[in-house]
Design an enzyme around this catalytic site. Sequence first.
Site, short mmCIF file in Angstrom:
data_model
loop_
_atom_site.label_atom_id
_atom_site.label_comp_id
_atom_site.label_asym_id
_atom_site.label_seq_id
_atom_site.Cartn_x
_atom_site.Cartn_y
_atom_site.Cartn_z
N GLU A 326 0.80 -1.23 0.00
CA GLU A 326 0.00 0.00 0.00
C GLU A 326 0.84 1.28 0.00
OE1 GLU A 326 -4.07 -1.46 2.13
OE2 GLU A 326 -2.44 -0.97 3.50
N SER A 327 1.86 1.32 -0.82
CA SER A 327 2.61 2.56 -1.00
C SER A 327 1.95 3.27 -2.17
CB SER A 327 4.07 2.20 -1.31
OG SER A 327 4.84 3.36 -1.37
#
Length: 694
Positions: A326-327
């Site tokens: 989840e970057s």
Amino acid sequence: MTSQLCRAALLPALIALLFPVALIAQPASGAAFVNTLMPLPASLTARPGSLPINGSFSYAIHGNAGARLSQAAVRFIGRLEMRTGVQLARTPAASGATLSIDVATPASSPYPTLGEDESYTLDIDDHSIALRAKTDVGALHGLETLLQLAQPAGSSFLFPAVHIEDAPRFPWRGLMLDCGRHFLPVDVIDRTLDGMAAVKLNVLHWHLTEDQGFRVESRVFPKLQGLGSNGLYYTQQQISEVITYAAARGIRVVPEFDMPGHSTSWLVGYPELGSAPGPYSVQTVFGIHDAALDPTRESTYKFLDAFLGEMAHLFPDDYMHIGGDESNGKQWAANPHIQAFMRAHGLKTSAELQAYFNTRIEKILARYHKRMVGWDEILSPNLPRDAVIQNWHGTEFLINAARQGHNGIYSHAYYLDHMYSAADVFLADPIPPGSDLTPEQSKLILGGEACMWGEHISPLTIDSRIWPRAAAVAERFWSPASDRDVDDMYRRLAIESIRLDAEGLTHLSYPERALRQLAGAEDDGALALFASTLQPVDFSERYREQHTTQLTPLDQLVDAVHPDPPLRHQLELLVNAALNSDKDPGDKDALDQLQTIFRYWVYAAPALESMAVRNPLLQLETNRISQWPKLGQIGLDAITYLRSGNAPPAGWQAEQTAFIQEAAKPQELVDFVVLTQLQKLVDAAASTKPHPGQ
Ligand code: ACM
């Protein structure tokens, strides 16, 4: 019955709900072996006879097995005493021991390692017990099995005579704990490790850094925990003690330092690592934040090299998790320096930039003799083959990883905060069915991990979110793939659940305490009955309804009810028996039991309503409280029609179905777990054929 309904009046129903008959029934002396093992061993042969557990029970360890096994044997004796009430010798016998433990190879390291031999055999006859293993870790598993075999039988406890040959199906059997979002004190970690050992889980995946907290002491960069944790972090001394505690139970500890995203807490003390200037503060809001390490600066890698080197020394395991999930790339897109770097290096997307970052981190870890593990976002064509992929999206990521030659760990189906039932997690196999992986590719899948994310848990509630469902996951990882009997799993799970709570976990005892608190009295019978029909809404629904943050008190009914409470499966069994089409109107006992259960919902409702009048926290459940007796009445009416053979009037089925569907809509943070079975009864009642002559 009136609102004075007290616990004594509710007791028969509570007993029926919480202790199904199979559980109360214990083998009488000499009776057939009743298997209560969890996980099931690879092979078990029950033999005639049994070994009584009395004060002359003794043990001896043969071979040079080392301190870990000696300490485990002493713990075993203490636990057996607690279970049986029989005082036992705590030191090994010089000769003629009842239990002899033989380990072939001395332990080469105080820390367990991936893939070491965990097998054991256990032979029990009327006089003696032989536990044989290649390694001390195998012997630890054998001791857990032996303890689960201890059974009451009339006037004494006994070990049934059996021959067991056992070994795990998968070498990586993990539980992930997120201590970033809510800090978990060491005693919570320790008792979780005890539970893991009892069901033969062997990896604690310790998620230590998050936007909401940096939980590990760095001596090289003290502002990491100093400014990034609000004072809630593990000292290096505590970390080492946890690793020792885990190793003593055959459990590896794999730390996770999530990067480049989920990294706000790093940047509070060291904003120069970030991709935007800051300043940063520790987040209390959950979700995906924009903060990301800057992967284009050499200074970032210099910092990470020093930090990971320090951590590589602290954590002895060969594997280290770098997160990678989840970057969102927003800070990278907004930073001209980073955009120029991407152009100069031919990196077209933020995923490609992250892949570049991962490759650099992999090299650092390799120098520290660590293999890199990451969530499935790290999978990219250039990822070094040595990297291990932990799947949390669909199984296609695991399959693709295996096709590209990566080891994999399966987690997608085992997210405990999604409130999957024990049956769901038990049936989900780490080798994706129909995946057409070759046998070599399938072997790359090392196992799996149950994941306990930290948004909605506190040190008080976490056990009831993990247990007993994690025991069902553990069985999936340990036992043969052919072990898929859900009813039998639930029978054994109920027993193991009680054993685990008795040993110090609080998944049964804390919810009872929380319900007493909500009831405002020791007599919480009506509330306990109501709670037995509910489970927490799943992760996203809770977030949607509550907008939970790190500061939200976790003290509502949702925090006191169990995911997949026993009643859900018990109702399924009863309704199936009641509607057994071979008989008309089906199994009478089952129908009687269902009627008792539904009656108590109706009877207890006034008591529950009067509790709610006094307690603002229960007033948050107004709709659920008013739906509950009506659901009971629907069940009672359905049974009346089924019994009488009289078809209900036109419109009855549609009206009840509409009510059940309304009750199925998520609200007030809790879901009823009884609706599927009520609907089955309604449908069966509606298809009642009038008896001849009526
Ligand atoms: C994850 O659930 N973000 C790995």
